[in-house]
Write a protein that holds these residues in place. Structure first.
Motif, PDB file in Angstrom:
ATOM      1  N   LEU A   1      63.831  54.757  52.524  1.00 54.36           N
ATOM      2  CA  LEU A   1      63.094  55.747  52.840  1.00 54.36           C
ATOM      3  C   LEU A   1      63.670  57.054  52.352  1.00 54.36           C
ATOM      4  O   LEU A   1      63.214  57.740  51.608  1.00 54.36           O
ATOM      5  CB  LEU A   1      62.833  55.966  54.434  1.00 54.36           C
ATOM      6  CG  LEU A   1      62.221  57.154  54.834  1.00 54.36           C
ATOM      7  CD1 LEU A   1      60.750  57.375  54.222  1.00 54.36           C
ATOM      8  CD2 LEU A   1      62.265  57.057  56.439  1.00 54.36           C
ATOM      9  N   LEU A   2      65.054  57.163  52.621  1.00 53.48           N
ATOM     10  CA  LEU A   2      65.742  58.340  51.945  1.00 53.48           C
ATOM     11  C   LEU A   2      65.787  58.386  50.573  1.00 53.48           C
ATOM     12  O   LEU A   2      65.883  59.305  49.956  1.00 53.48           O
ATOM     13  CB  LEU A   2      67.243  58.191  52.665  1.00 53.48           C
ATOM     14  CG  LEU A   2      68.136  59.404  52.671  1.00 53.48           C
ATOM     15  CD1 LEU A   2      67.447  60.496  52.915  1.00 53.48           C
ATOM     16  CD2 LEU A   2      69.421  59.136  52.835  1.00 53.48           C
ATOM     17  N   GLU A   3      66.029  57.205  50.150  1.00 54.79           N
ATOM     18  CA  GLU A   3      66.043  57.034  48.453  1.00 54.79           C
ATOM     19  C   GLU A   3      64.629  57.559  48.049  1.00 54.79           C
ATOM     20  O   GLU A   3      64.584  58.402  47.219  1.00 54.79           O
ATOM     21  CB  GLU A   3      66.072  55.648  47.792  1.00 54.79           C
ATOM     22  CG  GLU A   3      66.229  55.784  46.379  1.00 54.79           C
ATOM     23  CD  GLU A   3      66.401  54.273  45.828  1.00 54.79           C
ATOM     24  OE1 GLU A   3      66.490  54.243  44.515  1.00 54.79           O
ATOM     25  OE2 GLU A   3      66.402  53.187  46.768  1.00 54.79           O
ATOM     26  N   ALA A   4      63.540  57.256  48.532  1.00 57.70           N
ATOM     27  CA  ALA A   4      62.174  57.764  48.170  1.00 57.70           C
ATOM     28  C   ALA A   4      61.993  59.115  48.352  1.00 57.70           C
ATOM     29  O   ALA A   4      61.329  59.957  47.516  1.00 57.70           O
ATOM     30  CB  ALA A   4      61.064  56.749  48.800  1.00 57.70           C
ATOM     31  N   VAL A   5      62.526  59.684  49.720  1.00 59.38           N
ATOM     32  CA  VAL A   5      62.328  61.207  49.756  1.00 59.38           C
ATOM     33  C   VAL A   5      63.237  61.858  48.852  1.00 59.38           C
ATOM     34  O   VAL A   5      62.654  62.983  48.301  1.00 59.38           O
ATOM     35  CB  VAL A   5      62.860  61.389  51.321  1.00 59.38           C
ATOM     36  CG1 VAL A   5      63.195  62.948  51.366  1.00 59.38           C
ATOM     37  CG2 VAL A   5      61.916  60.650  52.369  1.00 59.38           C
ATOM     38  N   SER A   6      64.254  61.248  48.579  1.00 51.99           N
ATOM     39  CA  SER A   6      65.311  61.902  47.565  1.00 51.99           C
ATOM     40  C   SER A   6      64.728  62.061  46.054  1.00 51.99           C
ATOM     41  O   SER A   6      64.712  63.156  45.597  1.00 51.99           O
ATOM     42  CB  SER A   6      66.535  61.294  47.692  1.00 51.99           C
ATOM     43  OG  SER A   6      67.116  61.387  48.863  1.00 51.99           O
ATOM     44  N   LEU A   7      63.866  61.423  46.009  1.00 53.48           N
ATOM     45  CA  LEU A   7      63.371  61.137  44.323  1.00 53.48           C
ATOM     46  C   LEU A   7      61.929  61.681  44.257  1.00 53.48           C
ATOM     47  O   LEU A   7      61.253  61.684  43.166  1.00 53.48           O
ATOM     48  CB  LEU A   7      63.360  59.543  44.003  1.00 53.48           C
ATOM     49  CG  LEU A   7      64.709  58.949  43.663  1.00 53.48           C
ATOM     50  CD1 LEU A   7      64.698  57.479  43.339  1.00 53.48           C
ATOM     51  CD2 LEU A   7      65.634  59.723  42.900  1.00 53.48           C
ATOM     52  N   SER A   8      61.440  62.173  45.642  1.00 58.73           N
ATOM     53  CA  SER A   8      59.990  62.696  45.549  1.00 58.73           C
ATOM     54  C   SER A   8      59.993  64.064  44.906  1.00 58.73           C
ATOM     55  O   SER A   8      60.982  64.858  45.161  1.00 58.73           O
ATOM     56  CB  SER A   8      59.384  62.592  46.955  1.00 58.73           C
ATOM     57  OG  SER A   8      60.010  63.632  47.761  1.00 58.73           O
TER      58      SER A   8
ATOM     59  N   GLY B   1      57.972  66.629  45.575  1.00 62.79           N
ATOM     60  CA  GLY B   1      57.953  67.506  46.534  1.00 62.79           C
ATOM     61  C   GLY B   1      59.212  67.978  47.217  1.00 62.79           C
ATOM     62  O   GLY B   1      59.513  69.140  47.472  1.00 62.79           O
ATOM     63  N   MET B   2      59.956  66.914  47.585  1.00 61.57           N
ATOM     64  CA  MET B   2      61.133  67.166  48.200  1.00 61.57           C
ATOM     65  C   MET B   2      62.186  67.840  47.254  1.00 61.57           C
ATOM     66  O   MET B   2      62.967  68.883  47.512  1.00 61.57           O
ATOM     67  CB  MET B   2      62.009  65.754  48.664  1.00 61.57           C
ATOM     68  CG  MET B   2      63.338  66.207  49.644  1.00 61.57           C
ATOM     69  SD  MET B   2      63.162  67.442  50.906  1.00 61.57           S
ATOM     70  CE  MET B   2      62.594  66.146  52.216  1.00 61.57           C
ATOM     71  N   GLY B   3      62.113  67.359  46.157  1.00 62.29           N
ATOM     72  CA  GLY B   3      62.957  67.742  45.072  1.00 62.29           C
ATOM     73  C   GLY B   3      62.629  69.168  44.686  1.00 62.29           C
ATOM     74  O   GLY B   3      63.826  70.234  44.629  1.00 62.29           O
ATOM     75  N   ALA B   4      61.515  69.701  44.922  1.00 63.06           N
ATOM     76  CA  ALA B   4      61.178  71.078  44.606  1.00 63.06           C
ATOM     77  C   ALA B   4      61.493  72.092  45.902  1.00 63.06           C
ATOM     78  O   ALA B   4      61.993  73.229  45.798  1.00 63.06           O
ATOM     79  CB  ALA B   4      59.658  71.275  44.063  1.00 63.06           C
TER      80      ALA B   4
END
Length: 176
Positions: A86-93, A95-98
């Motif tokens: 989950l943390l990896e996917a959030v980090s690579l998303s 939306g979160m990146g922006a």
């Protein structure tokens, strides 16, 4: 049921008129919350959005509604997976990146004095993983000999993590 992203496309929100707004996003969120057969998953996704926060306000990208829809779909796919995934996917998303300035984060350049943006690294350490202070098994804060809380990380840890979190960006070559 359809993903949020697919529902928005199927319902006409993938038009230039919605390039810079959130048209359809509320509709698809409520659609899933009220009609999806996997009620527990939808509630977990809702809870995850309170922890892994991105805002619909201030996303500095086009197609913001679709970025949030894709983010919600990612949370839904990982709602019952491992925290690491989950943390990896959030980090690579996107939306979160922006949202937390990680997208396009550049490595250090001693010649210009540029350093990596530490915003997301700090969020990961403080809010998304180990927190500010060490805890005892009962959840109380560990204290040093002087009665001060024991911190879990240092500024050096944040700086080092920020260095790791550089070099990722979105492929916007075909974006309109």
């Amino acid at each position: 049921t359809d993903s949020h992203f697919d529902w928005m496309v199927a319902n006409g929100y993938a038009t230039v008129d919605h390039r810079n707004d959130f048209g359809g996003l509320d509709n698809t969120i409520w659609r899933k919350l009220l009609t999806a057969p996997d009620t527990l998953r939808q509630r977990v996704v809702l809870a995850l959005t309170e922890i892994f926060v991105i805002s619909t306000n201030g996303l500095p990208i086009a197609w913001r509604g679709f970025a949030v829809a894709a983010y919600l779909d990612m949370l839904e796919r990982r709602a019952f997976g491992t925290y690491r995934d989950l943390l990896e996917a959030v980090s690579l998303s996107n939306g979160m990146g922006a949202y937390l300035n990680m997208r396009g984060n550049l490595k250090e350049d001693p010649k210009t004095g540029r350093v990596p943006d530490e915003n997301y690294a700090r969020e990961v350490m403080q809010l998304l993983s180990i927190g500010l202070y060490q805890l005892n098994a009962d959840g109380s804060v560990k204290l040093d000999a002087g009665g001060k809380p024991l911190e879990t990380y240092t500024q050096t840890n944040i700086t080092d993590l920020a260095r790791v979190l550089t070099g990722w960006d979105a492929d916007s070559a075909s974006a309109t």
